[in-house]
Design a protein around this motif. Sequence first.
Motif, PDB file in Angstrom:
ATOM      1  N   GLY A  22       0.825  -1.204   0.000  1.00  0.00           N
ATOM      2  CA  GLY A  22       0.000   0.000   0.000  1.00  0.00           C
ATOM      3  C   GLY A  22       0.858   1.252   0.000  1.00  0.00           C
ATOM      4  N   ILE A  23       1.946   1.222   0.774  1.00  0.00           N
ATOM      5  CA  ILE A  23       2.876   2.358   0.814  1.00  0.00           C
ATOM      6  C   ILE A  23       3.527   2.548  -0.556  1.00  0.00           C
ATOM      7  CG2 ILE A  23       5.097   3.145   1.760  1.00  0.00           C
ATOM      8  CD1 ILE A  23       4.209   1.892   4.445  1.00  0.00           C
ATOM      9  N   LYS A  24       3.936   1.432  -1.176  1.00  0.00           N
ATOM     10  CA  LYS A  24       4.551   1.506  -2.508  1.00  0.00           C
ATOM     11  C   LYS A  24       3.569   2.071  -3.525  1.00  0.00           C
ATOM     12  CE  LYS A  24       7.993  -2.095  -1.904  1.00  0.00           C
ATOM     13  NZ  LYS A  24       8.133  -3.549  -1.867  1.00  0.00           N
ATOM     14  N   ARG A  25       2.302   1.645  -3.426  1.00  0.00           N
ATOM     15  CA  ARG A  25       1.271   2.157  -4.335  1.00  0.00           C
ATOM     16  C   ARG A  25       1.107   3.655  -4.135  1.00  0.00           C
ATOM     17  NH1 ARG A  25      -2.972  -1.139  -3.012  1.00  0.00           N
ATOM     18  NH2 ARG A  25      -2.002  -2.850  -4.115  1.00  0.00           N
ATOM     19  N   TYR A  26       1.095   4.075  -2.860  1.00  0.00           N
ATOM     20  CA  TYR A  26       0.965   5.504  -2.537  1.00  0.00           C
ATOM     21  C   TYR A  26       2.150   6.282  -3.098  1.00  0.00           C
ATOM     22  CZ  TYR A  26       1.190   9.793   0.131  1.00  0.00           C
ATOM     23  OH  TYR A  26       1.315  11.104   0.484  1.00  0.00           O
ATOM     24  N   GLN A  27       3.365   5.726  -2.945  1.00  0.00           N
ATOM     25  CA  GLN A  27       4.552   6.398  -3.471  1.00  0.00           C
ATOM     26  C   GLN A  27       4.483   6.506  -4.986  1.00  0.00           C
ATOM     27  OE1 GLN A  27       7.603   3.942  -1.747  1.00  0.00           O
ATOM     28  NE2 GLN A  27       8.010   5.392  -0.099  1.00  0.00           N
ATOM     29  N   ALA A  28       3.982   5.454  -5.632  1.00  0.00           N
ATOM     30  CA  ALA A  28       3.844   5.479  -7.088  1.00  0.00           C
ATOM     31  C   ALA A  28       2.845   6.554  -7.510  1.00  0.00           C
ATOM     32  CB  ALA A  28       3.393   4.114  -7.597  1.00  0.00           C
ATOM     33  N   VAL A  29       1.739   6.648  -6.771  1.00  0.00           N
ATOM     34  CA  VAL A  29       0.720   7.665  -7.071  1.00  0.00           C
ATOM     35  C   VAL A  29       1.298   9.061  -6.860  1.00  0.00           C
ATOM     36  CG1 VAL A  29      -1.460   8.658  -6.261  1.00  0.00           C
ATOM     37  CG2 VAL A  29      -1.297   6.207  -6.660  1.00  0.00           C
ATOM     38  N   SER A  31       4.444   9.983  -6.947  1.00  0.00           N
ATOM     39  CA  SER A  31       5.440  10.281  -7.979  1.00  0.00           C
ATOM     40  C   SER A  31       4.738  10.597  -9.295  1.00  0.00           C
ATOM     41  CB  SER A  31       6.413   9.116  -8.148  1.00  0.00           C
ATOM     42  OG  SER A  31       5.783   8.030  -8.773  1.00  0.00           O
ATOM     43  N   GLY A  32       3.606   9.936  -9.548  1.00  0.00           N
ATOM     44  CA  GLY A  32       2.806  10.262 -10.732  1.00  0.00           C
ATOM     45  C   GLY A  32       2.253  11.675 -10.659  1.00  0.00           C
ATOM     46  N   ILE A  33       1.825  12.079  -9.466  1.00  0.00           N
ATOM     47  CA  ILE A  33       1.322  13.441  -9.256  1.00  0.00           C
ATOM     48  C   ILE A  33       2.451  14.448  -9.471  1.00  0.00           C
ATOM     49  CG2 ILE A  33       0.463  15.056  -7.492  1.00  0.00           C
ATOM     50  CD1 ILE A  33      -1.160  12.630  -6.361  1.00  0.00           C
ATOM     51  N   LYS A  34       3.647  14.118  -8.947  1.00  0.00           N
ATOM     52  CA  LYS A  34       4.802  15.008  -9.135  1.00  0.00           C
ATOM     53  C   LYS A  34       5.146  15.138 -10.610  1.00  0.00           C
ATOM     54  CE  LYS A  34       6.895  14.333  -4.621  1.00  0.00           C
ATOM     55  NZ  LYS A  34       7.669  13.340  -3.865  1.00  0.00           N
ATOM     56  N   ALA A  38       5.089  18.495 -12.785  1.00  0.00           N
ATOM     57  CA  ALA A  38       6.243  18.917 -13.589  1.00  0.00           C
ATOM     58  C   ALA A  38       5.810  19.202 -15.025  1.00  0.00           C
ATOM     59  CB  ALA A  38       7.318  17.839 -13.567  1.00  0.00           C
ATOM     60  N   VAL A  39       4.945  18.337 -15.568  1.00  0.00           N
ATOM     61  CA  VAL A  39       4.441  18.528 -16.937  1.00  0.00           C
ATOM     62  C   VAL A  39       3.618  19.807 -17.030  1.00  0.00           C
ATOM     63  CG1 VAL A  39       2.816  17.608 -18.653  1.00  0.00           C
ATOM     64  CG2 VAL A  39       4.526  16.110 -17.620  1.00  0.00           C
ATOM     65  N   SER A  40       2.725  20.029 -16.042  1.00  0.00           N
ATOM     66  CA  SER A  40       1.876  21.221 -16.091  1.00  0.00           C
ATOM     67  C   SER A  40       2.701  22.495 -15.905  1.00  0.00           C
ATOM     68  CB  SER A  40       0.761  21.147 -15.037  1.00  0.00           C
ATOM     69  OG  SER A  40       1.308  21.150 -13.741  1.00  0.00           O
ATOM     70  N   SER A  41       3.756  22.451 -15.080  1.00  0.00           N
ATOM     71  CA  SER A  41       4.611  23.628 -14.939  1.00  0.00           C
ATOM     72  C   SER A  41       5.402  23.853 -16.225  1.00  0.00           C
ATOM     73  CB  SER A  41       5.557  23.480 -13.744  1.00  0.00           C
ATOM     74  OG  SER A  41       6.559  22.528 -14.027  1.00  0.00           O
ATOM     75  N   GLY A  42       5.762  22.756 -16.906  1.00  0.00           N
ATOM     76  CA  GLY A  42       6.410  22.873 -18.208  1.00  0.00           C
ATOM     77  C   GLY A  42       5.480  23.510 -19.234  1.00  0.00           C
TER      78      GLY A  42
END
Length: 67
Positions: A22-29, A31-34, A38-42
């Motif tokens: 669950g923690i790994k899934r949260y970290q993946a989510v 990192s996806g948000i980050k 990054a894409v939206s700031s680009g």
Amino acid sequence: MQLLSVGLQHQALIICASFTSGIKRYQAVSSGIKRYQAVSSGIKRYQAVSSGIKRYQAVSSGIKRKI
């Protein structure tokens, strides 16, 4: 009695494993948000650059009008 403790340890291992996944899934989510941020700031940077180009074109066309 020993069988019961083994069963409880096994249950605890399953709970621990599901918790860590669950923690790994949260970290993946997150990192996806980050990545998305990054894409939206680009995209915002690109829009700022393109609006700067439009401003430059407006200034240069204004100079041409004056000449």
